[in-house]
Design a protein around this motif. Sequence first.
Motif, PDB file in Angstrom:
ATOM      1  N   LEU A  53       0.810  -1.224   0.000  1.00  8.37           N
ATOM      2  CA  LEU A  53       0.000   0.000   0.000  1.00  8.37           C
ATOM      3  C   LEU A  53       0.841   1.270   0.000  1.00  8.37           C
ATOM      4  N   HIS A  54       1.824   1.381   0.874  1.00 11.77           N
ATOM      5  CA  HIS A  54       2.576   2.641   0.962  1.00 11.77           C
ATOM      6  C   HIS A  54       3.403   2.903  -0.285  1.00 11.77           C
ATOM      7  N   PHE A  55       3.989   1.869  -0.865  1.00 10.11           N
ATOM      8  CA  PHE A  55       4.707   2.060  -2.119  1.00 10.11           C
ATOM      9  C   PHE A  55       3.741   2.495  -3.222  1.00 10.11           C
ATOM     10  N   ASN A  56       2.557   1.873  -3.266  1.00 11.83           N
ATOM     11  CA  ASN A  56       1.562   2.254  -4.271  1.00 11.83           C
ATOM     12  C   ASN A  56       1.125   3.699  -4.093  1.00 11.83           C
ATOM     13  N   LEU A  57       0.947   4.131  -2.838  1.00 14.27           N
ATOM     14  CA  LEU A  57       0.553   5.514  -2.589  1.00 14.27           C
ATOM     15  C   LEU A  57       1.637   6.483  -3.055  1.00 14.27           C
ATOM     16  N   LEU A  58       2.893   6.138  -2.813  1.00 15.17           N
ATOM     17  CA  LEU A  58       3.992   7.001  -3.262  1.00 15.17           C
ATOM     18  C   LEU A  58       4.028   7.102  -4.783  1.00 15.17           C
ATOM     19  N   GLN A  72      -7.266   7.379   6.107  1.00 20.37           N
ATOM     20  CA  GLN A  72      -8.438   7.954   5.450  1.00 20.37           C
ATOM     21  C   GLN A  72      -9.071   6.948   4.500  1.00 20.37           C
ATOM     22  N   LEU A  73      -8.204   6.185   3.819  1.00 21.66           N
ATOM     23  CA  LEU A  73      -8.689   5.134   2.930  1.00 21.66           C
ATOM     24  C   LEU A  73      -9.492   4.095   3.710  1.00 21.66           C
ATOM     25  N   MET A  74      -8.949   3.650   4.858  1.00 24.62           N
ATOM     26  CA  MET A  74      -9.651   2.657   5.677  1.00 24.62           C
ATOM     27  C   MET A  74     -10.963   3.214   6.207  1.00 24.62           C
ATOM     28  N   SER A  75     -10.974   4.498   6.560  1.00 27.74           N
ATOM     29  CA  SER A  75     -12.201   5.119   7.045  1.00 27.74           C
ATOM     30  C   SER A  75     -13.276   5.119   5.963  1.00 27.74           C
ATOM     31  N   ASN A  76     -12.871   5.397   4.716  1.00 30.47           N
ATOM     32  CA  ASN A  76     -13.824   5.388   3.597  1.00 30.47           C
ATOM     33  C   ASN A  76     -14.377   3.976   3.362  1.00 30.47           C
ATOM     34  N   VAL A  77     -13.503   2.959   3.492  1.00 31.31           N
ATOM     35  CA  VAL A  77     -13.946   1.577   3.341  1.00 31.31           C
ATOM     36  C   VAL A  77     -14.952   1.217   4.432  1.00 31.31           C
ATOM     37  N   LEU A  78     -14.644   1.611   5.660  1.00 33.39           N
ATOM     38  CA  LEU A  78     -15.552   1.316   6.775  1.00 33.39           C
ATOM     39  C   LEU A  78     -16.896   2.002   6.598  1.00 33.39           C
ATOM     40  N   HIS A 102      -5.090  -1.709   9.864  1.00 33.77           N
ATOM     41  CA  HIS A 102      -4.225  -0.793   9.119  1.00 33.77           C
ATOM     42  C   HIS A 102      -4.418  -0.921   7.600  1.00 33.77           C
ATOM     43  N   ASP A 103      -3.692  -1.836   6.924  1.00 36.18           N
ATOM     44  CA  ASP A 103      -3.870  -1.941   5.475  1.00 36.18           C
ATOM     45  C   ASP A 103      -4.623  -3.209   5.077  1.00 36.18           C
TER      46      ASP A 103
END
Length: 519
Positions: A314-319, A452-458, A472-473
Amino acid sequence: MIDSPKLKKTCRPATYKGLALIDPIDDRTLVDNTNNTIPISSQPTFSLASNPLFLNLDLAIHLKTDRSSEFIYSLQSEFDTWLRAKLNRVDTRYHKSLDTIVANLWDAHQSSSQLITPLRRVSIAHNNSDKISYKMITNTLKFLSDQEYIKLNKGQAGEQTGIASWSTSTPKLSRFFELSEMQTKLKENATFVVLRKKLPVETVVTKSRTVGDDIEFYEAPATVKHNVDVPIPSSQKAKARRLAKTVRAYNQLWTNSAATLNGYHIRPWCRRIFNNNLNLGGRYYGEFQTLPKADRVNILINSFETTEPDYSGLHFNLLYAQEGIQLGARDDVYKVKGYDRETIKAVMIPLLNTTNLNALAGQITKSGRADIKAAHAKHKEAQKYAANLEARGIKADDNYKPARFLKGFIEGIPEGADGHELLAKLKTRHRAIAHRFGEADLGIKLQNQDAQLMSNVLDVLIANNIAALPIHDSIRVQIYHVDFAIETMKEQYHKLTGYSIDVSEVIHIKPRTLRACRG
């Protein structure tokens, strides 16, 4: 002879450190200003469960049936009578204290754990939305003990054994818990968003000095930096209220659902914790996240088996997304020529959380040295041995504490690895984002985005009445909801970044039979 078993979270017994003391009072009694006393058993306990529960002052009872309501109202009336006899008055705020402590006892009963209860003066300033005082807590515990609803066990917090005071339900209270459909919940005014800063805190440390041929130990004042919960500034309170909406809805959904592990209930409650300001960090944190993966696969939600869809890299993809680059569907960001995938994963976390790449290279090299790896393995065994000792009330010496030369050790680095070479290859492999490595606060900036991504999923799962545990991810859901959860995770990532990402499902295995714990 005491063995050194491989302790697990699910095993019993294991150690649990005591609460920090503030203005300690007499060990034999607790005294209030009406000269009433609370006698406490002086017998220490050596049988704490491996996961006893902390007293959560934001917890409350969620009444689901008339039977539950009748019992609680009867208990409150009984408490009022007791207060009039002991304190010559009744303060209705005591009802909140009773509600909170009974809710915690229910959680402890459901997980077959002890409840850590403060029988000495402790700090209760944070996560205490109803402002329940120390005296209210101790008087409530005294009432429950007097009426034989609980058994109080006085530990030795802050002394030789490091064992805290705890309580358990007696059969009188447990019988109601077994027959009741009561649940627990976080209070409406609970702390859902926490702001945390690393601040200097005055403390006392033990130092040593050489006196002749002997080594003398002495205590000295020191200033160390600790993570401290701080008030949210007025300028950020409106944002904090917006952020809290999903957290509140998430916790509310769990009042009608249950998560269990090997027959024991686990607390699903979460808060979002930010670092320094509301733009850094902000992940969802809950007690269940400390469970190892081997245990998480056995979690049941509403008695159904679960699985765990996970964002890949996830973090590499976000970068890469921030650089306007779409990674290929099969592009494994942890694949670096000449190195095992798990090695690169081990390096990723410190890489994204350091501003000194030369120092990190040195730590990688040192972590691959045979003598350092052997010392670290010995240290881990010493930790297990110390936990075994302290579970039996025996004070372990300081030999199990990590030596200074082990600071920053990275597990998973192969023997003989060259840190500078590894980082150079990693930069070459990810040349498009290599200029970001070493950036200040990079790790917690990315955490803010993944939170924020996890919050949107929830938000989507909650709207569809799907109870899930965020990790987390990744997210733990019933196997019947996994397809919907994966699609939701992909859709919300695309909405947030404009790019796509792979979501893989952690392989589901059937609940395993735990080996009996020694002890």
